[in-house]
Enzyme design. Structure first.
Site: not given
Length: 373
Positions: A192, A319, A334
């Site tokens: 992003h 996990d 991110s």
């Protein structure tokens, strides 16, 4: 005489028959040639249309191989001009509080020039204003992709005894993010764009660098409180790992140096396009623990038509190793690569504030298109 006429007529009829035959033959040949050409043209155009419709602009993306990232990197970007964060009052030598920039500049404006002189930092801006004295200052601003000019009368500050415009500005931003992929000597990261923390707007990047970073600790995510990676960044401007050239809705892009490529030490994998992404098991590849690991996740939703570029899929961390380490997705993750069936299909973009085990991801196809564009 009659015999001659008969013979002559037969001769003429023979020539006429031959001509007719040749005309018919030529007509058949011409028609056949025309039909073949048209058929070939249709076939060619049809193939082009099929290629365009079935693959669009992703034909190169689909066949592309890239090196997955997963390693945290330090990010430093310089703005295109100085970014206006807001305005403030200036206590003048006359004992009056002035607001010279109020309703003249707006939060999110970029100051490109002062009296025709280009500025790239707040220091340059401050120095030029000082030199202008009490003369009116003309600012060239970039506001919502449009250049405008405004005039401000500076105020002589009683506190600092220098002329000021009463504007809060910023000229750079830094932090930690995650490398998504490397392709040749280019990279894509974050998944992003970088938005200013104060204005919320996309930052116009004039340039920037990526550096090596080391994670010191992890603040685990909790309901209503996103966690974060806490680390150090080696701001070695003489030897950066790479240069940042673009800041877009899909992430940041630029060129890398050989040092970073050597650090990644991963094999290339195929790219998985949107149509290949399915609900179910997938993996995050991350070096958040200090070692590059694949952590199992579940893709719970896929929406290739979502207009929000960073929210093409919903993921859930399953996990236990990663959950014990982070409680899910934390700030700094991110750009973490998402792999499914051995292919790189996307990158992590956001965390659900109320549930840090879940978040959003963008498709790698989006990122590569932006990079190639």
């Amino acid at each position: 005489m009659e015999r001659w006429k008969v013979k002559y007529r037969r001769y003429l009829f023979g020539i006429l028959a031959v001509n007719i035959f040749m005309l018919v033959l030529c007509g058949i040949t011409l028609y056949s040639h025309k039909d073949t050409s048209l058929s070939n043209k249709k076939s060619f155009v049809g193939k082009e249309m099929i290629d365009t419709v079935s693959t669009g602009s992703i034909s190169n993306v689909k066949n592309q191989k890239v090196i997955p990232g997963g390693n945290p990197v330090g990010i430093y970007i310089e703005t295109e001009g100085t970014l206006v964060l807001g305005t403030q009052s200036v206590d003048g030598m006359d004992g009056i509080s002035h607001e010279p920039a109020k309703n003249v500049v707006k939060t999110g404006d970029y100051i490109k020039k002062v009296n025709g002189i280009a500025v790239h930092s707040k220091e340059e801006l401050t120095e030029i204003v000082k030199e202008q004295g009490n003369s009116p200052v003309v600012l060239e601003l970039l506001r919502k992709n449009k250049l405008i000019s405004v005039k401000i009368d500076p105020v002589l500050s009683k506190e600092k005894e220098e002329y000021q415009l009463g504007i809060w500005v910023r000229d750079n931003s830094q932090g930690i993010g995650t490398m998504t992929y490397i392709s040749g000597d280019r990279f894509g990261a974050l998944g992003h764009g970088i938005h200013d923390i104060d204005t919320g707007g996309m930052m116009d990047v004039d340039g920037g660098y990526i550096f090596g970073s080391r994670i010191l600790s992890i603040k685990k995510g909790a309901k209503g409180k996103p966690g974060e990676m806490i680390g150090t960044v080696c701001y070695d401007f003489d030897h950066p790992y790479g240069t940042i050239q673009k800041n877009t809705d899909y992430g940041i892009y630029g060129e890398i140096r050989a040092e970073l490529k050597e650090q990644v030490k991963q094999e290339e994998v195929e790219v998985g396009v949107k149509s290949e992404v399915k609900k179910g098991k997938a993996y995050l590849r991350s070096a958040i623990s200090g070692e590059m690991e694949d952590y199992e996740i579940e893709i719970t939703d896929v929406d290739a038509s979502n207009k929000n570029l960073a929210k093409g899929m919903v993921i859930k961390i399953t996990d236990k190793r990663l959950l014990n380490l982070t409680n899910g997705i934390v700030q700094g993750m991110s750009g973490t690569p998402i792999l499914q069936n051995g292919k790189l299909i996307g990158a992590v973009t956001h965390v659900f504030v109320q549930d840090s085990t879940q978040g959003y991801g963008t498709f790698i196809e989006n990122m590569l298109k932006e990079s190639n564009g």
